[in-house]
Design an enzyme around this catalytic site. Structure first.
Site, PDB file in Angstrom:
ATOM      1  N   HIS A   1     -33.863  41.503  56.843  1.00 11.65           N
ATOM      2  CA  HIS A   1     -32.935  40.754  55.991  1.00 11.65           C
ATOM      3  C   HIS A   1     -33.224  41.015  54.510  1.00 11.65           C
ATOM      4  O   HIS A   1     -34.298  41.480  54.138  1.00 11.65           O
ATOM      5  CB  HIS A   1     -33.017  39.249  56.287  1.00 11.65           C
ATOM      6  CG  HIS A   1     -34.374  38.664  56.008  1.00 11.65           C
ATOM      7  ND1 HIS A   1     -34.828  38.382  54.738  1.00 11.65           N
ATOM      8  CD2 HIS A   1     -35.383  38.326  56.850  1.00 11.65           C
ATOM      9  CE1 HIS A   1     -36.049  37.892  54.802  1.00 11.65           C
ATOM     10  NE2 HIS A   1     -36.422  37.853  56.078  1.00 11.65           N
TER      11      HIS A   1
ATOM     12  N   GLU B   1     -38.202  35.259  63.359  1.00  7.37           N
ATOM     13  CA  GLU B   1     -39.507  35.567  62.796  1.00  7.37           C
ATOM     14  C   GLU B   1     -40.593  34.777  63.526  1.00  7.37           C
ATOM     15  O   GLU B   1     -40.300  33.842  64.278  1.00  7.37           O
ATOM     16  CB  GLU B   1     -39.510  35.244  61.289  1.00  7.37           C
ATOM     17  CG  GLU B   1     -40.802  35.563  60.563  1.00  7.37           C
ATOM     18  CD  GLU B   1     -41.214  37.024  60.619  1.00  7.37           C
ATOM     19  OE1 GLU B   1     -41.611  37.503  61.706  1.00  7.37           O
ATOM     20  OE2 GLU B   1     -41.176  37.700  59.580  1.00  7.37           O
TER      21      GLU B   1
END
Length: 177
Positions: A8, A83
């Site tokens: 990202h 994550e």
């Protein structure tokens, strides 16, 4: 089949060196610019992408949407691509965590709420298997997070994630199968 792994874009929390874990994360103006440039690079490749699969966390979904809009393909959220879960340590700066929770260079989490290195590696392996099952002959863009992306490569190469170079924000790397 090939997976085009993208981290990202930069977030406000990245700038502050915060362990984001499962926090949503807010893309900075720089992060939006980074992902826009990545989307342009992907669009210039002579590749037909079937879709973008992304971690369901906001920072990854926002990044994935920028890419998908540029390429005219859909975004499919996948929780498994999140994550590492830092548990109660989520939201600490890396410096705070190092002072408090590192002994002899190893993370030590007394309350066991954080996801272990073995846990994230197993989840990355499961994610690769799922992606192979869902998209056996397709080219797919995967928008995820720095440590998880390294673990995807580690699972593919059967090594420790520390052997994989850290991902820059909005960086693209390819896994061929």
């Amino acid at each position: 089949m090939a997976l085009y792994i993208v981290r990202h874009g930069q977030t406000e929390e990245n700038k502050q060196m915060i362990l984001q874990g499962h926090m949503p994360g807010i893309l900075t103006e720089e992060g939006i610019k980074q992902v826009t440039e990545t989307a342009e690079k992907l669009a210039k490749m002579d590749i037909r992408f079937s879709c973008v699969v992304a971690s369901d966390l906001k920072r990854a979904m926002d990044s994935a949407k920028i890419i998908a809009d540029k390429l005219g393909i859909e975004v499919i959220p996948m929780e498994i691509l999140r994550e590492r879960d830092w548990g109660i340590y989520t939201g600490l700066t890396v410096e705070e965590a190092r002072k408090t929770y590192r002994i002899n260079g190893k993370w030590v989490f007394p309350d066991k709420s954080a996801e272990t290195e073995e846990g994230i590696r197993n989840r990355a392996n499961d994610a690769l298997q799922k992606l192979k099952e869902l998209y056996p002959t397709q080219n797919v863009i995967v928008v995820t997070h720095g440590q998880f992306a390294r673990n995807l490569f580690a699972a593919h190469n059967n090594c420790n994630y520390r052997e994989i170079t850290s991902f820059a924000n909005a960086e693209i790397r390819t896994l061929d199968f």
